[in-house]
Scaffold this motif. Structure first.
Motif, PDB file in Angstrom:
ATOM      1  N   GLN A 125      -4.480 -21.480  -3.293  1.00 33.87           N
ATOM      2  CA  GLN A 125      -3.130 -20.987  -3.590  1.00 33.87           C
ATOM      3  C   GLN A 125      -3.128 -19.472  -3.823  1.00 33.87           C
ATOM      4  N   TYR A 126      -4.301 -18.864  -3.859  1.00 32.32           N
ATOM      5  CA  TYR A 126      -4.419 -17.453  -4.232  1.00 32.32           C
ATOM      6  C   TYR A 126      -4.859 -16.576  -3.056  1.00 32.32           C
ATOM      7  N   GLU A 127      -4.642 -15.282  -3.237  1.00 31.50           N
ATOM      8  CA  GLU A 127      -5.222 -14.269  -2.373  1.00 31.50           C
ATOM      9  C   GLU A 127      -5.908 -13.247  -3.272  1.00 31.50           C
ATOM     10  N   TRP A 128      -6.911 -12.556  -2.735  1.00 27.80           N
ATOM     11  CA  TRP A 128      -7.674 -11.619  -3.554  1.00 27.80           C
ATOM     12  C   TRP A 128      -8.353 -10.578  -2.667  1.00 27.80           C
ATOM     13  N   ILE A 129      -8.972  -9.600  -3.319  1.00 27.97           N
ATOM     14  CA  ILE A 129      -9.690  -8.542  -2.610  1.00 27.97           C
ATOM     15  C   ILE A 129     -11.197  -8.746  -2.785  1.00 27.97           C
ATOM     16  N   GLU A 130     -11.890  -8.767  -1.671  1.00 27.72           N
ATOM     17  CA  GLU A 130     -13.348  -8.885  -1.664  1.00 27.72           C
ATOM     18  C   GLU A 130     -13.945  -7.528  -1.288  1.00 27.72           C
ATOM     19  N   THR A 131     -14.748  -6.965  -2.178  1.00 26.31           N
ATOM     20  CA  THR A 131     -15.390  -5.675  -1.931  1.00 26.31           C
ATOM     21  C   THR A 131     -16.889  -5.892  -1.736  1.00 26.31           C
ATOM     22  N   THR A 132     -17.394  -5.480  -0.584  1.00 28.22           N
ATOM     23  CA  THR A 132     -18.812  -5.658  -0.270  1.00 28.22           C
ATOM     24  C   THR A 132     -19.478  -4.291  -0.114  1.00 28.22           C
ATOM     25  N   VAL A 133     -20.499  -4.053  -0.918  1.00 29.97           N
ATOM     26  CA  VAL A 133     -21.234  -2.787  -0.872  1.00 29.97           C
ATOM     27  C   VAL A 133     -22.691  -3.090  -0.522  1.00 29.97           C
ATOM     28  N   ILE A 134     -23.177  -2.465   0.529  1.00 27.77           N
ATOM     29  CA  ILE A 134     -24.560  -2.656   0.954  1.00 27.77           C
ATOM     30  C   ILE A 134     -25.350  -1.384   0.666  1.00 27.77           C
ATOM     31  N   THR A 135     -26.464  -1.547  -0.042  1.00 28.63           N
ATOM     32  CA  THR A 135     -27.294  -0.422  -0.453  1.00 28.63           C
ATOM     33  C   THR A 135     -28.700  -0.589   0.107  1.00 28.63           C
ATOM     34  N   LEU A 136     -29.237   0.500   0.672  1.00 30.96           N
ATOM     35  CA  LEU A 136     -30.588   0.491   1.220  1.00 30.96           C
ATOM     36  C   LEU A 136     -31.401   1.585   0.539  1.00 30.96           C
ATOM     37  N   LYS A 137     -32.501   1.202  -0.091  1.00 27.60           N
ATOM     38  CA  LYS A 137     -33.371   2.147  -0.805  1.00 27.60           C
ATOM     39  C   LYS A 137     -32.580   3.006  -1.783  1.00 27.60           C
ATOM     40  N   GLY A 138     -31.620   2.353  -2.456  1.00 30.70           N
ATOM     41  CA  GLY A 138     -30.826   3.034  -3.466  1.00 30.70           C
ATOM     42  C   GLY A 138     -29.675   3.850  -2.924  1.00 30.70           C
ATOM     43  N   GLU A 139     -29.514   3.902  -1.603  1.00 29.00           N
ATOM     44  CA  GLU A 139     -28.448   4.695  -0.988  1.00 29.00           C
ATOM     45  C   GLU A 139     -27.391   3.775  -0.394  1.00 29.00           C
ATOM     46  N   GLU A 140     -26.131   4.025  -0.742  1.00 28.69           N
ATOM     47  CA  GLU A 140     -25.045   3.196  -0.217  1.00 28.69           C
ATOM     48  C   GLU A 140     -24.893   3.421   1.286  1.00 28.69           C
TER      49      GLU A 140
ATOM     50  N   TYR B 177     -29.738  -7.377  10.236  1.00 32.97           N
ATOM     51  CA  TYR B 177     -30.340  -7.911   9.013  1.00 32.97           C
ATOM     52  C   TYR B 177     -29.310  -7.974   7.889  1.00 32.97           C
ATOM     53  N   MET B 178     -28.501  -6.921   7.776  1.00 31.37           N
ATOM     54  CA  MET B 178     -27.483  -6.880   6.726  1.00 31.37           C
ATOM     55  C   MET B 178     -26.442  -7.966   6.936  1.00 31.37           C
ATOM     56  N   LYS B 179     -26.061  -8.202   8.199  1.00 30.34           N
ATOM     57  CA  LYS B 179     -25.101  -9.264   8.497  1.00 30.34           C
ATOM     58  C   LYS B 179     -25.668 -10.625   8.105  1.00 30.34           C
TER      59      LYS B 179
ATOM     60  N   ALA C   6     -32.888  -8.210  -1.288  1.00 28.56           N
ATOM     61  CA  ALA C   6     -33.965  -8.496  -0.343  1.00 28.56           C
ATOM     62  C   ALA C   6     -35.046  -7.443  -0.554  1.00 28.56           C
ATOM     63  N   LYS C   7     -36.082  -7.800  -1.308  1.00 31.77           N
ATOM     64  CA  LYS C   7     -37.106  -6.825  -1.703  1.00 31.77           C
ATOM     65  C   LYS C   7     -37.862  -6.254  -0.509  1.00 31.77           C
ATOM     66  N   ALA C   8     -38.113  -7.084   0.507  1.00 31.36           N
ATOM     67  CA  ALA C   8     -38.906  -6.634   1.649  1.00 31.36           C
ATOM     68  C   ALA C   8     -38.261  -5.444   2.356  1.00 31.36           C
ATOM     69  N   LYS C   9     -36.939  -5.412   2.377  1.00 29.71           N
ATOM     70  CA  LYS C   9     -36.208  -4.334   3.037  1.00 29.71           C
ATOM     71  C   LYS C   9     -35.649  -3.322   2.040  1.00 29.71           C
ATOM     72  N   ASN C  10     -35.871  -3.578   0.736  1.00 30.38           N
ATOM     73  CA  ASN C  10     -35.296  -2.723  -0.299  1.00 30.38           C
ATOM     74  C   ASN C  10     -33.781  -2.639  -0.123  1.00 30.38           C
ATOM     75  N   LEU C  11     -33.196  -3.813   0.137  1.00 27.48           N
ATOM     76  CA  LEU C  11     -31.779  -3.911   0.452  1.00 27.48           C
ATOM     77  C   LEU C  11     -31.054  -4.745  -0.600  1.00 27.48           C
ATOM     78  N   SER C  12     -29.849  -4.323  -0.951  1.00 27.76           N
ATOM     79  CA  SER C  12     -29.037  -5.117  -1.872  1.00 27.76           C
ATOM     80  C   SER C  12     -27.619  -5.236  -1.325  1.00 27.76           C
ATOM     81  N   VAL C  13     -27.017  -6.385  -1.559  1.00 26.73           N
ATOM     82  CA  VAL C  13     -25.630  -6.642  -1.163  1.00 26.73           C
ATOM     83  C   VAL C  13     -24.863  -7.019  -2.422  1.00 26.73           C
ATOM     84  N   ASN C  14     -23.849  -6.240  -2.755  1.00 27.00           N
ATOM     85  CA  ASN C  14     -23.041  -6.492  -3.948  1.00 27.00           C
ATOM     86  C   ASN C  14     -21.628  -6.854  -3.519  1.00 27.00           C
ATOM     87  N   VAL C  15     -21.200  -8.047  -3.888  1.00 23.10           N
ATOM     88  CA  VAL C  15     -19.856  -8.522  -3.547  1.00 23.10           C
ATOM     89  C   VAL C  15     -19.068  -8.727  -4.835  1.00 23.10           C
TER      90      VAL C  15
END
Length: 236
Positions: free
Chosen positions: A51-66, A114-116, A217-226
């Motif tokens: 019944q709802y709608e909302w905003i999804e914000t996805t931030v992908i960071t690699l080696k500490g850099e957005e 990989y990020m996808k 994902a430690k192997a790639k030093n990658l993080s996905v924040n939703v």
């Protein structure tokens, strides 16, 4: 122990003895009740959230850099499928020319793929699927932790989506609503380990939703924040 005369038989017997306690725990009345309550809670939240709608914000960071930031408006269409419309996204970087540019672009494509995969992996576990929960329970791969000290009960589901993964769902002991979940899993290879931590919040009507989702994902030093926010009754 004639039935376990050979080394192979002894090993088989030992494995059976080791696995038996877990199977017993998964079939205990309390675990069965918790699993049933979890399935009911998840199904109810998923029904009401339509019944709802909302905003999804996805931030992908690699080696500490957005590397990427994207916002999407999410809602359920008339046919019942979840719709996501991009409302804001970071512009793609300018392409470099020459051989070096082609090498860089190829590496970017590999990383983008990989990020996808990482983003798609989050959706495999969030929200938990009642049918998969039942399948894990039927396979005898559920255990229950009651840590106390203000912490919720924790249901651990092994081999939830992939062989060897573990989905741990923390629920409120009284209402059985999902408080959070953690996942130990991997992408293409079991060595490519990935961790996922999700915290849940509630709307005014009590409906639970995943407020923050953090995949590492430690192997790639990658993080996905939703982050899911701005919930309101849908106009669609």
């Amino acid at each position: 122990m004639r039935s376990c005369g050979s080394r192979l038989a002894v090993a088989a017997c030992s494995i059976t003895l080791l696995l038996s306690p877990a199977i017993v725990r998964s079939q205990s009345p309390e675990v069965q009740q918790r699993v049933a309550a979890l399935k009911q809670s998840v199904a109810r939240d998923q029904q009401i959230i339509r019944q709802y709608e909302w905003i999804e914000t996805t931030v992908i960071t690699l080696k500490g850099e957005e590397k990427s930031r994207q916002q999407k408006q999410c809602y359920y269409g008339a046919e019942g499928a979840l719709q996501k419309v991009t409302v804001d996204a970071s512009p793609p970087p300018q392409k470099k020319r020459g051989v070096r540019g082609r090498v860089i672009e190829r590496k970017k494509e590999e990383l983008t793929d990989y990020m996808k995969q990482a983003v798609a992996l989050v959706k495999t576990y969030v929200p938990p699927d009642p049918a998969r929960i039942q399948a894990v329970k039927d396979a005898g791969k559920v255990s229950l932790d009651l840590p106390g000290g203000g912490h919720g009960a924790r249901l651990n589901l092994r081999d939830y989506a992939k062989p060897g993964d573990v989905l741990s769902v923390e629920v409120d002991p009284g209402s059985n609503r999902v408080m959070g979940l953690t996942v130990a899993t991997y992408l293409n290879d079991a060595k490519d380990t990935v961790s996922l931590d999700v915290r849940f919040s509630s709307l005014q009507d009590g409906t639970g939703y995943p407020a923050t989702e953090v995949l590492v994902a430690k192997a790639k030093n990658l993080s996905v924040n939703v982050t899911n926010s701005g919930y309101q009754k849908s106009a669609h």
